[in-house]
Design an enzyme around this catalytic site. Structure first.
Site, PDB file in Angstrom:
ATOM      1  N   SER A  54      -4.934   5.668   4.296  1.00  0.00           N
ATOM      2  CA  SER A  54      -4.396   7.033   4.190  1.00  0.00           C
ATOM      3  C   SER A  54      -3.196   7.077   3.254  1.00  0.00           C
ATOM      4  O   SER A  54      -3.035   8.029   2.479  1.00  0.00           O
ATOM      5  CB  SER A  54      -4.011   7.572   5.574  1.00  0.00           C
ATOM      6  OG  SER A  54      -2.865   6.930   6.087  1.00  0.00           O
ATOM      7  N   ASP A  55      -2.355   6.059   3.276  1.00  0.00           N
ATOM      8  CA  ASP A  55      -1.198   6.018   2.384  1.00  0.00           C
ATOM      9  C   ASP A  55      -1.636   5.916   0.926  1.00  0.00           C
ATOM     10  O   ASP A  55      -1.111   6.612   0.047  1.00  0.00           O
ATOM     11  CB  ASP A  55      -0.307   4.823   2.725  1.00  0.00           C
ATOM     12  CG  ASP A  55       0.496   5.044   3.989  1.00  0.00           C
ATOM     13  OD1 ASP A  55       0.983   6.166   4.183  1.00  0.00           O
ATOM     14  OD2 ASP A  55       0.631   4.103   4.777  1.00  0.00           O
TER      15      ASP A  55
END
Length: 414
Positions: free
Chosen positions: A173-174
């Site tokens: 997600s980052d």
């Protein structure tokens, strides 16, 4: 003009990055790789917390930090002080983008949000990566990749059937939020060419995870089915998975009719191709357990290397399952220059990191500049961009509104 040296695509763009740890710094690194002048704004006391991330340090500097902060300058400013805030606003006047991944509400509290900054520069583009987004009831909650993978549905699809949910081994997600941030910034820069004005961009980590559900989300929204994990496989395609060999595992994709026929020939099993249980993709999906048992038996007769040679010669999509050492030394990795040497001038280290995957014919090869020490470029930038005098810079340093390179190192260990 003919013969003129091509500059990197974003060489005329200046970015102020207020990035911490991963998502923001990753976006800033991509922009820097593409030629942007990225100025990393850090707290004077200890900087980006990634500077203290274990397990590896060299000369007090974290390898984790080095991996995400090449091609940047570091300017250390105390944004909580009125004097430091004025310095930041002066930098905004000569910049194009302000990028942050601060918790929701922090930019407004510090008075560095778009509503404030556009008064100093109507062309400024502000991009904020946060956890849940400004419209979410959970917008003030702390958020990290693990929460995003779990709440965003990805962990429910990862792992073996009947086993516990698993987090993907990289911070997906980052990284994806960082990429989406770059996409948004480039779109806003393009729009600014028409309108002359900047805009605010928001990229919630949670939204990026929902976007990655893609076809799985569409399947559920159509049918109501709630899928579980499928291990290395795919619930629409068969065979499309890892298979066990005599000495390990490889992956194959023979779900298309052409490749299914080639696989049966490579397995020297004409009966398998004629078997009505496996004749079509739908049939193979309905009888995947039986087919997996057969494939397990066939592939266990030879080593991974032997099977990869046989399958490749037959034109069947296949690949080894590389560990990191093998992946980073893969001939294609090296041919694409995806492992690069970077000189960290501040600690006298040449270290290796992954390269930039964007390959452009109209610009020079990607540069890989040294990651900065905390405050390394404070004095240089303040004298150059807002044009501060030596006396003014000295006063800011003396009063602690900014910090130069001479301050103590923030890392630990060696």
């Amino acid at each position: 003009m003919p013969g003129e040296e091509m500059k990197p695509s974003l060489s005329d763009i200046r970015v102020l990055e207020l990035g911490q740890v991963l998502a923001g710094p990753y976006a800033g690194m991509i922009l820097g790789d593409l030629g942007a002048d990225v100025i990393k704004i850090e707290p004077p006391l200890d900087g980006d917390s990634a500077r203290r991330t274990p397990p590896h340090f060299h000369g007090g500097e974290s390898i984790y930090f080095m991996a995400l902060n090449r091609n940047k300058k570091s300017v250390a400013i105390d944004l909580a002080s009125a004097e430091g805030l004025r310095v930041f606003h002066d930098l905004v006047k000569t910049s194009d983008v302000v990028l942050d991944n601060l918790r929701y509400g922090v930019a407004e509290k510090l008075r560095i949000d778009h509503e404030v900054l556009r008064a100093h520069n109507p062309r400024i583009i502000c991009c904020s990566i946060n956890g849940y987004g400004s419209d979410s009831p959970d917008r003030f909650k702390p958020s990290f990749d693990l929460m995003m993978q779990a709440r965003g549905g990805g962990m429910s699809l990862t792992g073996e059937p009947g086993g516990p949910p698993l987090r993907m081994g990289i911070s997906v997600s980052d990284h994806v939020a960082g990429i989406y941030a770059v996409v948004g910034i480039l779109a806003a820069l393009h729009a600014r060419e028409r309108t002359g004005e900047g805009q605010r961009i928001e990229v919630p980590l949670f939204a990026t995870m929902i976007s990655l559900l893609s076809y799985e989300a569409a399947f559920h929204l159509y049918s109501g089915d709630i899928p579980g994990p499928v291990g290395s496989g795919h619930r629409s395609l068969m065979p499309y998975n890892a298979v066990t060999t005599l000495d390990g595992h490889i992956v194959i994709d023979a779900h298309l009719p052409k490749f299914w026929s080639l696989l049966c020939k490579a397995l020297d099993d004409a009966d398998l191709e004629k078997d009505p249980r496996f004749h079509t993709l739908d049939a193979r999906n309905c009888n995947r357990r039986e087919l997996m048992d057969i494939l397990k038996e066939r592939f266990s007769s030879r080593t991974s290397r032997e099977w990869l040679e046989i399958l490749s010669e037959s034109g069947i999509p296949c690949a080894p399952i590389n560990d990191l050492q093998a992946a980073l030394n893969d001939p294609t990795t090296l041919a694409l220059n995806m492992v690069v040497d970077i000189d960290h001038t501040g600690v006298g280290l040449r270290f290796r990191a992954t390269g930039n995957p964007v390959r452009m014919s109209g610009a020079e090869n990607t540069r890989y500049g040294s990651p900065p020490l905390l405050g390394e470029h404070t004095e240089e930038v303040l004298r150059g961009l807002p044009g501060y005098s030596d006396e003014k810079v000295a006063g800011l340093l003396r009063r602690g509104a900014v910090r130069g390179q001479s301050g103590p190192r923030t890392g630990e260990g060696t």
